[in-house]
Scaffold this active site. Structure first.
Site, PDB file in Angstrom:
ATOM      1  N   ASP A 114       6.790   7.952 -40.828  1.00  0.00           N
ATOM      2  CA  ASP A 114       7.216   9.230 -40.264  1.00  0.00           C
ATOM      3  C   ASP A 114       6.927  10.364 -41.241  1.00  0.00           C
ATOM      4  OD1 ASP A 114       9.048  10.744 -38.256  1.00  0.00           O
ATOM      5  OD2 ASP A 114       9.906  11.197 -40.223  1.00  0.00           O
TER       6      ASP A 114
ATOM      7  N   GLU B  46       2.230   9.505 -39.380  1.00  0.00           N
ATOM      8  CA  GLU B  46       2.406  10.653 -38.488  1.00  0.00           C
ATOM      9  C   GLU B  46       2.198  11.942 -39.276  1.00  0.00           C
ATOM     10  OE1 GLU B  46       5.927  12.883 -35.953  1.00  0.00           O
ATOM     11  OE2 GLU B  46       6.130  12.244 -38.042  1.00  0.00           O
TER      12      GLU B  46
ATOM     13  N   ASP C 210       8.110  13.100 -29.830  1.00  0.00           N
ATOM     14  CA  ASP C 210       8.197  14.495 -30.275  1.00  0.00           C
ATOM     15  C   ASP C 210       7.556  15.437 -29.257  1.00  0.00           C
ATOM     16  OD1 ASP C 210       9.575  14.307 -32.730  1.00  0.00           O
ATOM     17  OD2 ASP C 210       7.775  13.610 -33.728  1.00  0.00           O
TER      18      ASP C 210
END
Length: 359
Positions: free
Chosen positions: A136, A161, A244
């Protein structure tokens, strides 16, 4: 601190304690991962290590972390918080990436942090059964630390990410040339090495604009796809939406064009990913259509590095030949002229799209 993020698991606290989640306990998670494995599916753990939620604060307002074990593993303090995080009294080294803000940013230059996070990730492999990692917010710390954690844990799969929005023009649409945006993705992958992949947000964002009557966007100045799949497809994980961009509406794909997004990524180079919400929770028909496209991809041996020849890229028509095995068409324009060879047989079609196999 936003408790909404805490309930969702985005504010990690007791990393070894898997019995405090609202989604279930440790044994249920292990059972789920094992069931996936028995059915040929490998589970990937979301590794949120840019920041961490303190267990409590002492009388001086200093963060006290608890790892979730009887010993001192992951029981950190202000020494493990970046010093340029003054709200949380950090005493570590300066942050090597961007800050998140809601909770303390962790100092990844710390050898203790490096070792204890590596040990925890290896525990997730051996104790829980995870096969890989989804890192992340990799913009939060230098690429060399992602490399370190991969090298220390040797996952079967790893993806980072790196989520930044594309540059917009005065019309609030993406600029035609997004080479700089995809270049950041490629540079990050090259810096990390170790077989890491990254999400191709360049393709996702350009594609979302292209399906709104601007399909010319799907061809760059070199005649290649304009996203990361046009320069380093072997390292690109393509997507239409995720938790997201879709669920939180930070950059959602056009609702009425979702299927066109999947037509593109499931026929093109890169490693396509399917958003759970799109496959299981949307109106009837989309799941079957996505499954059909996935079968076409497998049947024709389309891979992350398959060749692509873009046949047309104009406002209302996009066509491409993939690996000399399939031809895909997106857009309302049905005047294909000589673009479709006589040996093409249609195997999928729907609103504004069609896919042919070359026999």
């Amino acid at each position: 601190m936003n408790t909404q993020f805490e309930f969702a698991g985005y504010l990690p606290k007791r990393l070894y304690d898997l019995d405090t989640s609202k989604y279930g306990n440790k044994e249920e998670l292990k059972s789920l991962v094992a069931a996936f494995k028995q059915n040929g599916v490998k589970a990937v753990s979301d590794i949120v290590i840019n920041h961490r939620m303190p267990e409590r604060f002492d009388s001086n307002g200093n963060s006290i972390f608890e790892g979730g074990t009887p010993d001192s593993r992951l029981d950190w303090g202000v020494a493990e918080i970046c010093r340029d995080d003054p709200e949380f009294h950090g005493k570590g080294n300066p942050d090597t990436g961007i800050g998140w803000g809601q909770v303390p940013d962790i100092d990844h230059t710390s050898t203790r942090v490096q070792q204890e996070l590596s040990d925890w990730m290896n525990w997730l492999k051996t104790e829980v059964g995870f096969s890989g990692w989804r890192f992340d917010m990799v913009l939060g710390y230098a690429p060399k630390f992602t490399k370190l954690y991969i090298d220390n844990t040797k996952p079967e799969f790893s993806v980072g990410e790196l989520f930044e929005k594309v540059t917009l023009g005065n019309d609030n649409k993406p600029l035609a040339n997004q080479d700089a945006h995809r270049g950041k993705l490629v540079n990050w992958v090259n810096e990390v090495g170790s077989g890491v992949l990254t999400f191709d947000f360049t393709t996702k964002m350009i594609l979302g604009a292209a399906v709104e009557g601007e399909l010319w966007r799907l061809k760059d100045g070199n005649g290649k796809p304009p996203g990361m799949i046009g320069t380093k497809p072997e390292s690109a994980v393509t997507l239409v939406d995720n938790h997201d961009t879709g669920s939180q509406k930070t950059y959602p794909f056009p609702e009425d064009k979702i299927m066109l997004g999947y037509v593109y990524i499931l026929t093109h180079p890169g490693h396509p990913s399917i958003f759970y919400h799109d496959y299981f929770e949307r109106q009837s028909g989309i799941k079957d259509n996505i499954k059909s496209l996935s079968d076409i991809r497998k049947r024709n041996g389309i891979t992350a590095t398959s060749s692509i020849n873009i046949l047309a890229a104009q406002a209302d028509l996009y066509m491409a030949n993939i690996a000399n095995k399939i031809i895909v068409k997106i857009g309302p324009n049905g005047n294909l002229g000589n673009l479709l060879p006589s040996n093409a047989q249609v195997v999928a079609n729907g609103q504004d799209y069609a896919v042919w196999e070359l026999k």
